[in-house]
Motif scaffolding. Structure first.
Motif, PDB file in Angstrom:
ATOM      1  N   MET A  15       1.055  -1.417  -0.063  1.00  0.00           N
ATOM      2  CA  MET A  15      -0.222   0.145   0.116  1.00  0.00           C
ATOM      3  C   MET A  15       0.648   1.171   0.208  1.00  0.00           C
ATOM      4  N   VAL A  16       1.941   0.856   1.309  1.00  0.00           N
ATOM      5  CA  VAL A  16       3.117   2.486   0.763  1.00  0.00           C
ATOM      6  C   VAL A  16       3.267   2.914  -0.323  1.00  0.00           C
ATOM      7  N   VAL A  17       3.739   1.764  -0.824  1.00  0.00           N
ATOM      8  CA  VAL A  17       4.446   1.324  -2.416  1.00  0.00           C
ATOM      9  C   VAL A  17       3.339   2.709  -3.533  1.00  0.00           C
ATOM     10  N   ALA A  18       2.275   1.828  -3.543  1.00  0.00           N
ATOM     11  CA  ALA A  18       1.082   1.734  -4.110  1.00  0.00           C
ATOM     12  C   ALA A  18       0.992   3.812  -4.069  1.00  0.00           C
ATOM     13  N   MET A  19       0.634   3.716  -3.111  1.00  0.00           N
ATOM     14  CA  MET A  19       0.732   5.873  -2.967  1.00  0.00           C
ATOM     15  C   MET A  19       1.507   6.564  -3.084  1.00  0.00           C
ATOM     16  N   GLY A  20       2.947   5.820  -3.249  1.00  0.00           N
ATOM     17  CA  GLY A  20       4.006   6.220  -3.007  1.00  0.00           C
ATOM     18  C   GLY A  20       4.124   6.448  -4.859  1.00  0.00           C
ATOM     19  N   VAL A  21       3.748   5.920  -5.384  1.00  0.00           N
ATOM     20  CA  VAL A  21       3.148   5.353  -7.137  1.00  0.00           C
ATOM     21  C   VAL A  21       2.675   6.272  -7.583  1.00  0.00           C
ATOM     22  N   ILE A  22       1.106   6.556  -7.005  1.00  0.00           N
ATOM     23  CA  ILE A  22       0.412   7.557  -7.257  1.00  0.00           C
ATOM     24  C   ILE A  22       0.646   8.963  -7.277  1.00  0.00           C
ATOM     25  N   TYR A  23       1.186   9.464  -5.609  1.00  0.00           N
ATOM     26  CA  TYR A  23       1.548  10.657  -5.193  1.00  0.00           C
ATOM     27  C   TYR A  23       2.784  11.296  -6.215  1.00  0.00           C
ATOM     28  N   ALA A  24       3.976  10.619  -6.567  1.00  0.00           N
ATOM     29  CA  ALA A  24       5.324  10.495  -7.585  1.00  0.00           C
ATOM     30  C   ALA A  24       4.764  10.853  -9.048  1.00  0.00           C
ATOM     31  N   LEU A  25       3.253  10.019  -9.389  1.00  0.00           N
ATOM     32  CA  LEU A  25       2.817  10.579 -10.821  1.00  0.00           C
ATOM     33  C   LEU A  25       2.572  11.658 -11.147  1.00  0.00           C
ATOM     34  N   PRO A  26       2.752  12.383 -10.761  1.00  0.00           N
ATOM     35  CA  PRO A  26       2.029  13.957 -11.261  1.00  0.00           C
ATOM     36  C   PRO A  26       3.060  14.634 -11.820  1.00  0.00           C
ATOM     37  N   ASN A  27       4.393  14.161 -11.339  1.00  0.00           N
ATOM     38  CA  ASN A  27       5.490  14.670 -11.843  1.00  0.00           C
ATOM     39  C   ASN A  27       5.973  14.375 -13.146  1.00  0.00           C
ATOM     40  N   LEU A  28       5.751  13.143 -13.754  1.00  0.00           N
ATOM     41  CA  LEU A  28       5.480  12.835 -15.103  1.00  0.00           C
ATOM     42  C   LEU A  28       4.750  13.969 -16.054  1.00  0.00           C
ATOM     43  N   TYR A  29       3.581  14.350 -15.618  1.00  0.00           N
ATOM     44  CA  TYR A  29       3.376  15.315 -16.205  1.00  0.00           C
ATOM     45  C   TYR A  29       4.103  16.781 -16.512  1.00  0.00           C
ATOM     46  N   PRO A  30       4.176  17.453 -16.865  1.00  0.00           N
ATOM     47  CA  PRO A  30       4.991  18.450 -17.234  1.00  0.00           C
ATOM     48  C   PRO A  30       3.786  19.505 -17.320  1.00  0.00           C
ATOM     49  N   ASP A  31       3.927  20.657 -16.628  1.00  0.00           N
ATOM     50  CA  ASP A  31       4.114  21.844 -16.513  1.00  0.00           C
ATOM     51  C   ASP A  31       4.185  22.462 -18.312  1.00  0.00           C
ATOM     52  N   ASP A  32       2.548  22.929 -18.055  1.00  0.00           N
ATOM     53  CA  ASP A  32       2.427  24.250 -20.150  1.00  0.00           C
ATOM     54  C   ASP A  32       2.600  25.515 -19.295  1.00  0.00           C
ATOM     55  N   PRO A  33       3.332  26.422 -20.395  1.00  0.00           N
ATOM     56  CA  PRO A  33       3.241  27.650 -20.012  1.00  0.00           C
ATOM     57  C   PRO A  33       2.505  27.619 -20.579  1.00  0.00           C
ATOM     58  N   ALA A  34       1.754  28.734 -19.810  1.00  0.00           N
ATOM     59  CA  ALA A  34       0.351  29.474 -19.260  1.00  0.00           C
ATOM     60  C   ALA A  34       0.482  31.324 -18.935  1.00  0.00           C
ATOM     61  N   VAL A  35      -0.656  31.995 -19.570  1.00  0.00           N
ATOM     62  CA  VAL A  35      -0.556  33.264 -19.245  1.00  0.00           C
ATOM     63  C   VAL A  35      -2.409  33.366 -18.472  1.00  0.00           C
TER      64      VAL A  35
END
Lengths: 616, 307
Positions: A15-35
């Motif tokens: 469970m701990v590792v799965a939680m880790g995967v979920i919360y680490a996942l967003p880092n794979l989506y780079p931010d868009d430059p925006a205004v």
């Protein structure tokens, strides 16, 4: 049963590792430059109409955009590249006009289901993202003397209303000195001042005929004033940063008298510095009566012509700090003016002063704190000296026609841009004490990108080295250690994202270092297992003993390293703090993965079986 | 003790190692006194501007241009590649210096110049950071000493701290000999090495303590030797993996953390050596023996639990 975990332990680890995967996942989506678009005032709503106004301008200029949206009364428009984003910002500002704050932003691309779980990517530090970092110092001495100035004028009023005659009140080196010639007045004054100004410590001094009463603020009161000055400045700077339109700014107190400001994405440091450091303020004073003593008056030049001067009373009616709202506009002759609303206290003071002085003239003083730097040579070393000085100019001197209340207007400003900047400064609040820039770091966007690339590269290469080595040296157990190491990296990223810690380049170096050191616990365990086997233990026994006996060592060794990392966190600033954070978190996660995850994997693969030998 | 026979007799060379360490420490101290540390901008205050040219510029010309523009005490050097230039000004802090340097460069350059970073640090800020850094290092050593004394014993604590001081002095010495920039990231590296080397030393100390309690025979020197041999494999492998990742940082981490990587590389090597020779050496010099580590009741029970 030896080398078996109960089911719940496996599940917990999973469970701990799965939680880790979920919360680490967003880092794979780079931010868009925006205004980002926000209204200058809260009463204005951003509507589809504004958005389409913006998109039309972008279409005309052939700038590609996508994902335009309105959320919490903020408009967001995304772009493919940073260049487009920069060009678009100027365009959008032009299209919408001054009523809107248009800011560069990074829009997250994290999928909705992850956001619903509260997951988001790590924040990037300025060294990875580009931007400006300022360190400003609040001039404490000036804060105190400004406050003393106010006390002096209050004391004068008090002594006058009590009919206690004094010869002179002056301010010298942090003390207020009142000169009396009469013993009785002095002792009475002591009592009233003590009850009205309990923060002052009184000392008497006699020099012939002259009786001096020295008043010095107690240390605690002085500290409170300094504290207040810093807090007030902090608020003012926050307001000003907001007026600048920067997304995710940081304005924070550091130590006793410093303030850190970080503005991600800002490249035009000159403009930012002008607004942040501006010290313009106003003072309202009466023109001195012709029979006033020179001790109670001061002479100031006019701003439009320095040769014209006027003599004003030393007492200040109110300052710009009493302003609750300010708006720039034009008067009937198309001259720039600022409409001012005062707060209740300020309105009262103004009303009292003007009510009793109709037909006299009142001056508006434009006050600016400036700094001269002078290089002086002492013992062959050049030392730069900062000499603060104050410039005060009269911008208007007008006859009081009737008692003034809470709102009025001032004129005499040079240009519309000056009146709007003055209005902004009055609105955002003036600085309670002058501030100086003592540190400034600008990181260009290209360097930020380069640093991210270099960081990611070294993490990948470092990881590859360690993984290959462990595999070659420990074979199956090496593979297990590698799985644990990957879990460590994921958990570290997850923890940092959950804490929304800031990732910096030294922080990445900390991650790389942790990778190298994290396998240490595994190495300790594996060496113990080998040793136990050499001593004749059976494989199962050896595994059990190896884990058990390596634990104390691992614990001791890691705890001391953690101790050092915490000190580093306390000592370091900015990027180095980032290093301390990743290092400490890395130590914690590596203890979990190297001990628990490895153990679980070993138990699953080896536990409860007859083993002749180990692949270690 | 059959184990001793087939192992390396580390402690036989302890005198020589002791001399080597002493010489290195003295040399470092001399260099620190004579050459001093080349403190980076973070600690001295001043101005630094890094710009990227489209084509490699002539550094001498650039230097002259800046001098003509009125900047004395300028250092101009390449940073990373020959197109990236770092300009450092020795003069005190003034917020406008950076802008004027950039405009002076831009004015004279015939091709595109891009600002990569500009840093201005006030002299006072630098000074404070210097004090804070030194204080932090001492605090780290002090706390470590207290912790080790609490978990182990005072002699171990003295040994561990001597090893750490040894590592730190040699690292600083090397930076002073090579005149490498000592900035905040390097300070971070020094503190990280304190952590790393300590980790190493504690693993060895842990073994020594265990062996003193377990092996009823053998002189203290034998015990230390056995312990060093038992931990040798682990010490080497961990150092190796750490060195591997540091090499990755050194070669691929970029110019900004280059010195950081250098400091750590040196620190890890010296730290590994010191946990074998300095810590153990000091421990023996302090005449550590069995009586220093009388097994407390609780731990004795634990021993019996072992399968």
């Amino acid at each position: 049963m030896i080398n078996k975990y109960p089911l719940w332990k496996y599940l917990l680890i999973l469970m701990v590792v799965a939680m880790g995967v979920i919360y680490a996942l967003p880092n794979l989506y780079p931010d868009d430059p925006a205004v980002q678009l926000a209204p200058q005032r809260g009463s204005v709503q951003i509507t589809e109409r504004h958005l389409s106004q913006v998109t039309r301008a972008l279409d005309n200029a052939n700038i590609e955009y996508f994902g335009q949206d309105i959320e919490n009364n903020n408009g967001i428009i995304r772009f493919k590249s940073d260049d487009d984003q920069l060009k678009a910002k100027t365009l959008i500002q032009e299209a919408l006009g001054e009523d809107f704050v248009v800011a560069l932003n990074l829009a997250p691309t994290t999928p909705q289901w992850l956001m619903d779980l509260g997951a988001g990517p790590m924040k990037l530090g300025l060294d990875l993202r580009g931007g400006v970092h300022f360190l400003m110092e609040v001039d404490m001495k000036e804060a105190l003397s400004q406050r003393n100035e106010v006390y002096i004028s209050e004391m004068k009023t008090l002594l006058r209303s009590e009919r206690l005659r004094y010869r002179r009140i002056s301010r010298e080196e942090g003390t207020i000195r009142v000169l009396f010639t009469n013993e009785e007045y002095l002792s009475k004054a002591k009592t009233v001042i003590r009850s009205e100004f309990p923060d002052f410590v009184q000392t008497e001094k006699v020099e012939g005929e002259n009786l001096y009463l020295d008043l010095k603020l107690s240390d605690k009161a002085a500290r409170d004033i300094e504290d207040y000055a810093v807090k007030q400045n902090l608020t003012t700077l926050r307001n000003r940063v907001n007026e600048l339109g920067v997304s995710e700014p940081l304005v924070q107190r550091q130590g006793r008298n410093r303030i850190v400001i970080e503005l991600p994405g800002v490249q035009d440091t000159a403009a930012a510095k002008r607004i942040l450091g501006a010290t313009a303020n106003l003072e309202f004073r009466l023109e001195a009566a012709s029979d006033a003593g020179t001790l109670d008056t001061e002479e100031y030049p006019f701003r439009d012509s320095a040769s014209r001067r006027a003599t004003l009373e030393r007492d200040i009616i109110i300052t710009g700090n009493s302003v609750s709202n300010a708006q720039s506009s034009f008067d009937e002759n198309s001259q720039p003016q600022v409409n001012i609303d005062l707060d209740t206290q300020g309105g009262k003071l103004m009303n009292r002063a003007t009510r009793n002085n109709i037909r006299r003239r009142m001056a508006v003083l434009f006050v600016e704190h400036k700094v001269k730097t002078r290089v002086i040579e002492t013992e062959g070393e050049k030392i730069e000296q900062r000499i603060p000085y104050v410039e005060k100019h009269i911008i208007s001197l007008a006859t009081i026609q009737s008692a003034l209340g809470n709102s009025f207007r001032i004129t005499g400003l040079d240009s519309p841009s000056e009146s709007s900047e003055l209005a902004l400064l009055l609105r955002a609040g003036s600085l309670a004490a002058p501030i100086y820039f003592v540190e400034e770091r600008t990181i260009g966007p290209s360097l930020g990108k380069e640093n991210i690339e270099l960081g990611i590269n070294s993490v990948q290469i470092g990881m590859a080295f360690v993984v290959l080595f462990m595999l070659a040296y420990y074979r199956l157990f090496g593979l297990i250690a590698n799985v644990a190491l990957s879990a460590n990296l994921i958990l570290l990223a997850a923890l940092m994202s959950m804490m929304s810690a800031t990732l910096t380049l030294p922080g990445i170096a900390g991650i790389v270092l942790t990778l190298g050191m994290a396998v240490d616990a595994n190495v300790l365990i594996f060496s113990r297992i080998k040793e136990e086997m050499q001593n004749g233990a059976s494989p199962q026994m050896a595994i059990h003993a190896g884990f058990e006996r390596a634990f104390v060592t691992i614990f001791d060794a890691n705890l001391t390293t953690l101790l050092v990392a915490v000190i580093l966190f306390a000592v370091g600033t900015g990027p180095v703090k980032g290093f301390a954070v990743t290092l400490s978190l890395g130590i914690i996660t590596s203890m979990f993965t190297a001990i628990m995850v490895t153990r679980a994997l070993v138990n699953v693969t080896h536990g409860g079986r007859q083993l002749k030998k180990l692949s270690i | 003790m059959s184990r001793i026979n087939r192992s390396i007799d580390f402690m036989a060379k302890r005198k020589i190692a002791g001399y080597i360490s002493a010489i290195l420490v003295v040399l470092s101290l001399v260099s620190l006194a004579v050459n001093q540390l080349k403190l980076g901008l973070d600690f001295t205050g001043g101005t630094l501007v890094e710009v990227s040219f489209q084509q490699a510029p002539e550094l001498n010309d650039l230097r002259k241009e800046l001098e003509i523009a009125g900047f004395d005490d300028v250092t101009v050097q390449n940073f990373g590649s020959d197109r990236d230039v770092l300009v450092r000004l020795g003069q005190g802090f003034s917020p406008t210096v950076g802008d004027s340097v950039l405009s002076a460069i831009k004015q004279n350059a015939s091709y595109n110049v891009e600002l990569k970073r500009a840093e201005f640090v006030g002299a006072q800020v630098g000074e404070e950071l210097r004090d804070q850094g030194g204080l932090g290092m001492l605090l780290a050593l002090g706390l470590v000493m207290a912790y080790v004394a609490f978990r182990f014993q005072l002699k171990f604590s003295v040994a561990a701290v001597s090893a750490l001081a040894h590592d730190v002095i040699i690292m600083l010495g090397l930076f002073s000999v090579l005149q490498l920039d000592f900035d905040l990231t390097v300070l971070a590296a020094v503190l990280a090495v304190i952590g790393y080397s300590l980790n190493d030393t504690i693993v060895v100390a842990d073994r020594i303590r265990e062996n003193f309690r377990r092996l009823r025979t053998g002189t203290p020197t034998d015990i230390v030797n056995v312990s060093l041999n038992q931990t040798l494999g682990r010490t080497l492998i961990t150092s190796l993996t750490t060195l591997l990742v540091l090499l990755a940082l050194f070669f691929f981490g970029g110019e900004l953390i280059h010195n950081f990587a250098v400091a750590l590389l040196v620190g890890v090597v010296v730290g590994t050596y010191s946990s074998i020779y300095v810590a153990a050496n000091v421990l023996l010099a302090l005449k550590v023996d069995r009586d220093d580590l009388i097994v407390p009741e609780k731990e004795g029970l634990e021993e019996d639990d072992r399968p």
